[in-house]
Design a protein around this motif. Structure first.
Motif, PDB file in Angstrom:
ATOM      1  N   MET B   1      28.323  39.666  49.294  1.00 55.65           N
ATOM      2  CA  MET B   1      29.322  39.346  48.280  1.00 55.65           C
ATOM      3  C   MET B   1      30.695  39.774  48.749  1.00 55.65           C
ATOM      4  O   MET B   1      30.874  40.887  49.244  1.00 55.65           O
ATOM      5  CB  MET B   1      28.875  40.043  46.983  1.00 55.65           C
ATOM      6  N   GLN B   2      31.664  38.837  48.657  1.00 54.53           N
ATOM      7  CA  GLN B   2      33.021  39.149  49.098  1.00 54.53           C
ATOM      8  C   GLN B   2      33.895  39.494  47.897  1.00 54.53           C
ATOM      9  O   GLN B   2      33.942  38.742  46.926  1.00 54.53           O
ATOM     10  CB  GLN B   2      33.591  37.957  49.853  1.00 54.53           C
ATOM     11  N   ILE B   3      34.553  40.621  47.986  1.00 54.07           N
ATOM     12  CA  ILE B   3      35.353  41.083  46.860  1.00 54.07           C
ATOM     13  C   ILE B   3      36.820  41.113  47.251  1.00 54.07           C
ATOM     14  O   ILE B   3      37.218  41.852  48.140  1.00 54.07           O
ATOM     15  CB  ILE B   3      34.920  42.500  46.454  1.00 54.07           C
ATOM     16  N   PRO B   4      37.636  40.295  46.591  1.00 56.59           N
ATOM     17  CA  PRO B   4      39.069  40.380  46.877  1.00 56.59           C
ATOM     18  C   PRO B   4      39.604  41.717  46.366  1.00 56.59           C
ATOM     19  O   PRO B   4      39.320  42.106  45.235  1.00 56.59           O
ATOM     20  CB  PRO B   4      39.671  39.210  46.106  1.00 56.59           C
ATOM     21  N   VAL B   5      40.311  42.411  47.188  1.00 52.57           N
ATOM     22  CA  VAL B   5      40.782  43.736  46.795  1.00 52.57           C
ATOM     23  C   VAL B   5      42.296  43.747  46.667  1.00 52.57           C
ATOM     24  O   VAL B   5      42.859  44.060  45.627  1.00 52.57           O
ATOM     25  CB  VAL B   5      40.328  44.806  47.815  1.00 52.57           C
ATOM     26  N   VAL B   6      42.971  43.351  47.737  1.00 52.05           N
ATOM     27  CA  VAL B   6      44.425  43.340  47.808  1.00 52.05           C
ATOM     28  C   VAL B   6      45.032  44.647  47.309  1.00 52.05           C
ATOM     29  O   VAL B   6      45.708  44.695  46.278  1.00 52.05           O
ATOM     30  CB  VAL B   6      45.033  42.118  47.065  1.00 52.05           C
ATOM     31  N   ARG B   7      44.724  45.697  48.032  1.00 51.99           N
ATOM     32  CA  ARG B   7      45.327  46.995  47.729  1.00 51.99           C
ATOM     33  C   ARG B   7      46.091  47.508  48.938  1.00 51.99           C
ATOM     34  O   ARG B   7      45.610  47.455  50.063  1.00 51.99           O
ATOM     35  CB  ARG B   7      44.223  48.004  47.345  1.00 51.99           C
TER      36      ARG B   7
END
Ligand SMILES: Nc1nc2c(ncn2[C@@H]2O[C@H](COP(=O)(O)OP(=O)(O)O)[C@@H](O)[C@H]2O)c(=O)[nH]1
Ligand SMILES: [Mg+2]
Ligand SMILES: [Zn+2]
Lengths: 122, 218
Positions: B1-7
């Protein structure tokens, strides 16, 4: 060599996100870094590997991608990406202005996504 | 599962830096982050400034430069408060270290807080430490193409102090070339050629400090 402390910060965020999503295993992490941020991908990879060795994160893949430098001409506002390494004196392709362009992108340093294993059981 | 984080990877440092900014704003303190290669003259500039402006401002120094371990003693000899941070070989100061150092200072009534960063033109550029302005020093013995090689540092600095102008006759350094490089990616950077040794050019730097101090209202 600030890659080591950057890798530490990176891992802190990864562990937090894994906990949040209840995932036991990190497959990969994608980091994007601006051209001006002076990240050496190999040094970051080495630090990442050294810090994850013998931990639950061992073997996870670190992918990095550079974000090109985009400048906006201070004279006419044209946005452009200087080709050469000589980006300090990059002339605007539209009007030729050389000095004082603003940096639109190229200073970033962020995690774009994590690839996690599904939570086991529950 | 790919989780967009953008932190932002340096968000922890940025958060404490924002806390410091709030603290300095509450206390009405002007905070300045001094950065350069080792030996460019940060401590010497501080010694001069602390001495010459002693009657005008209450000033303190957080010393993060470990090239010479007596930097804190050198600045304390001027009568200013000084705290040495042990960076333990780190290549830059972090906001958490500066916060810890602030607890050892008495901040009430302070006008200007100088933070002398670790001697390095790359790493400190990425780590905000609550400062109002970043100030880069470059000595004329280093080569006038430094701003071109380290664009981020010069891009984010409000002022550039070109030190050791007394040595200009002996080195191949063009003030104009260095200034143009610095302005390449930072049209607004203020440039001060000085010689801390010969005590030349310092008045323009002091005037800039006074203006920056005045702009930061209590
Ligand atoms: N010739 C000359 N030497 C200077 C000047 N300012 C500082 N120095 C010398 O440069 C060396 C390094 O200075 P220091 O302030 O310790 O540098 P720092 O590492 O940036 O804090 C010392 O030996 C100073 O005496 C200057 O204006 N002219
Ligand atoms: Mg020093
Ligand atoms: Zn243009």
């Amino acid at each position: 060599m600030h890659e080591l402390s950057i890798a530490q910060s990176l891992l802190a965020i990864i562990r937090e996100e894994m906990q949040k999503h209840g995932s036991p295993r990190l497959i990969s992490v994608k980091v994007r870094h601006g051209r001006l941020s002076a990240i050496v991908p190999d040094a970051l990879a080495m630090s990442f590997e050294a810090l994850t060795m013998d931990t639950a994160l061992a073997g996870a893949r670190l992918d990095t991608e550079e974000i090109p430098l985009v400048l906006a001409c201070r004279a006419c506002g044209t946005k452009f990406s200087p080709e050469s390494s000589d980006y300090v004196f990059a002339p605007c392709p539209a009007c030729g202005e050389e000095l004082g362009h603003t940096v639109v992108s190229g200073k970033e340093l962020y995690i774009e996504y994590l690839e996690l294993d599904e939570a086991q059981g529950t | 599962m790919q989780i967009p984080v953008v932190r932002n990877i340096l968000e922890a440092n940025a958060r404490v830096s924002d806390d410091l900014k709030t603290l300095f704003a509450q206390k009405g303190i002007l905070a300045l982050n001094l950065m350069s290669s080792p030996g460019a003259g940060k401590t010497t500039l501080l010694e001069r400034t602390l001495t010459d402006l002693a009657s005008e401002f209450s000033m303190a120094v957080i010393e993060g430069d470990l090239q010479t371990d007596n930097d804190a003693q050198r600045v304390a000899a001027t009568g200013a408060q000084a705290v040495q941070i042990n960076t333990e070989g780190g290549c830059h100061l972090t906001s958490a270290q500066v916060l810890a150092a602030c607890k050892e200072l008495s901040l009430d009534g302070l006008d200007i807080l100088f933070i002398e960063n670790v001697g390095n033109l790359v790493c400190p550029a990425e780590f905000d430490v609550g400062e109002d302005h970043k100030i880069t020093l470059l000595s004329v013995t280093e080569g006038d193409d430094k701003p071109e090689k380290y664009p981020l540092m010069f891009n984010i600095s409000s002022a550039l102090v070109l030190n050791k102008t007394d040595l200009l006759p002996y080195v191949d350094f063009s003030l104009e070339r260095a200034s143009n490089f610095a302005r390449g990616l930072n049209a607004d950077i203020r440039i001060f050629p000085v010689s801390c040794r010969a005590r030349e050019g310092l008045d323009a730097w002091y005037d800039w400090l006074r203006a920056a101090r005045a702009a930061k209202k209590r």
